[in-house]
Design a protein around this motif. Structure first.
Motif, PDB file in Angstrom:
ATOM      1  N   PHE A  81      57.185  54.244  62.044  1.00  0.00           N
ATOM      2  CA  PHE A  81      56.478  55.122  61.057  1.00  0.00           C
ATOM      3  C   PHE A  81      55.196  55.281  61.682  1.00  0.00           C
ATOM      4  O   PHE A  81      54.285  54.358  61.801  1.00  0.00           O
ATOM      5  N   VAL A  82      54.674  56.666  61.384  1.00  0.00           N
ATOM      6  CA  VAL A  82      53.326  56.974  61.834  1.00  0.00           C
ATOM      7  C   VAL A  82      52.348  57.419  60.571  1.00  0.00           C
ATOM      8  O   VAL A  82      52.838  58.572  59.771  1.00  0.00           O
ATOM      9  N   HIS A  86      46.589  57.108  56.956  1.00  0.00           N
ATOM     10  CA  HIS A  86      46.622  57.163  55.379  1.00  0.00           C
ATOM     11  C   HIS A  86      47.301  55.774  54.959  1.00  0.00           C
ATOM     12  O   HIS A  86      48.283  55.586  55.021  1.00  0.00           O
ATOM     13  N   VAL A  87      46.499  54.917  54.616  1.00  0.00           N
ATOM     14  CA  VAL A  87      46.710  53.625  54.065  1.00  0.00           C
ATOM     15  C   VAL A  87      46.334  53.342  52.798  1.00  0.00           C
ATOM     16  O   VAL A  87      45.582  53.897  51.893  1.00  0.00           O
ATOM     17  N   ILE A  91      51.739  57.455  50.998  1.00  0.00           N
ATOM     18  CA  ILE A  91      52.382  57.391  52.269  1.00  0.00           C
ATOM     19  C   ILE A  91      52.864  56.011  52.560  1.00  0.00           C
ATOM     20  O   ILE A  91      54.156  55.535  52.837  1.00  0.00           O
ATOM     21  N   SER A  92      51.826  55.143  52.167  1.00  0.00           N
ATOM     22  CA  SER A  92      52.222  53.616  52.231  1.00  0.00           C
ATOM     23  C   SER A  92      53.444  53.242  51.475  1.00  0.00           C
ATOM     24  O   SER A  92      54.073  52.477  51.824  1.00  0.00           O
ATOM     25  N   GLN A  93      53.346  53.660  50.143  1.00  0.00           N
ATOM     26  CA  GLN A  93      54.447  53.565  49.350  1.00  0.00           C
ATOM     27  C   GLN A  93      55.686  53.944  49.885  1.00  0.00           C
ATOM     28  O   GLN A  93      56.887  53.249  49.710  1.00  0.00           O
ATOM     29  N   VAL A  94      55.964  55.309  50.434  1.00  0.00           N
ATOM     30  CA  VAL A  94      57.206  55.799  50.928  1.00  0.00           C
ATOM     31  C   VAL A  94      57.513  54.950  52.003  1.00  0.00           C
ATOM     32  O   VAL A  94      58.567  54.665  52.393  1.00  0.00           O
ATOM     33  N   ALA A 135      61.772  57.911  64.459  1.00  0.00           N
ATOM     34  CA  ALA A 135      60.480  57.730  64.226  1.00  0.00           C
ATOM     35  C   ALA A 135      60.117  58.913  63.070  1.00  0.00           C
ATOM     36  O   ALA A 135      60.547  60.182  63.421  1.00  0.00           O
ATOM     37  N   VAL A 136      59.021  58.521  62.383  1.00  0.00           N
ATOM     38  CA  VAL A 136      58.718  59.442  61.227  1.00  0.00           C
ATOM     39  C   VAL A 136      57.054  59.520  61.332  1.00  0.00           C
ATOM     40  O   VAL A 136      56.473  58.610  61.223  1.00  0.00           O
ATOM     41  N   SER A 137      56.467  60.756  60.986  1.00  0.00           N
ATOM     42  CA  SER A 137      55.341  60.856  61.286  1.00  0.00           C
ATOM     43  C   SER A 137      54.748  61.642  59.998  1.00  0.00           C
ATOM     44  O   SER A 137      55.276  62.684  59.740  1.00  0.00           O
ATOM     45  N   PHE A 138      53.976  61.005  59.107  1.00  0.00           N
ATOM     46  CA  PHE A 138      53.407  61.599  57.880  1.00  0.00           C
ATOM     47  C   PHE A 138      52.047  62.064  58.155  1.00  0.00           C
ATOM     48  O   PHE A 138      51.277  61.385  58.629  1.00  0.00           O
ATOM     49  N   HIS A 139      51.831  63.318  57.827  1.00  0.00           N
ATOM     50  CA  HIS A 139      50.681  64.029  58.113  1.00  0.00           C
ATOM     51  C   HIS A 139      49.953  64.218  56.844  1.00  0.00           C
ATOM     52  O   HIS A 139      48.521  64.149  56.821  1.00  0.00           O
TER      53      HIS A 139
END
Length: 144
Positions: A81-82, A86-87, A91-94, A135-139
């Motif tokens: 996970f990228v 964003h911490v 995004i961290s919850q997901v 892999a998943v990248s969250f923007h």
């Protein structure tokens, strides 16, 4: 001077073919044959391949993430996970929610800060295989 003499010879030859030979044959060779040829090349796949629905196979329902990971083989034991920095937010919850079923299947979960880290974690072989399942990248998210 030789260049102009050769050019004039080619022009003279072409004009002789156009004006003194069979004019119908010239029209077919110069205009109709190329158009027919390109039409055939453009639509050849439609002429020889029967129409299909849903690609090559039949339609099937999508697997859940847990089922897909359970069926994975070939040493693809890592999910990355990228979070792109964003911490502590949505995004961290997901990522935490998605990590639980993956870890319960015995696979490794890694969270990295940027997409460049994927190059070292999910390094592909010369055959294009990788040790990563995905892999998943969250923007961004609505609040981040």
């Amino acid at each position: 001077m030789a260049f102009f003499r050769q050019t004039w010879t080619l022009i003279d030859k072409n004009l002789t073919i156009i004006l003194y030979r069979n004019w119908l044959g010239t029209i077919v060779r110069a205009f109709l044959a190329p158009v027919i040829f390109f039409f055939f090349i453009s639509y050849a796949k439609n002429f020889f391949v029967p129409p299909s629905d849903f690609g090559v196979g039949s339609a099937r329902p999508l697997r859940s993430l847990s089922d897909a990971i359970a069926e994975s083989a070939g040493g693809r034991n890592t999910v990355v996970f990228v979070d792109n920095g964003h911490v502590g937010g949505q995004i961290s919850q997901v990522i935490n929610q998605l990590s639980r079923p993956i870890e319960s299947q015995g696979k490794a979960v890694q969270v990295v800060d940027n997409d460049v880290a994927l190059l070292s974690i999910c390094r592909s072989s010369i055959r294009g295989t990788t040790p990563c399942f995905g892999a998943v990248s969250f923007h961004s998210s609505p609040t981040e």
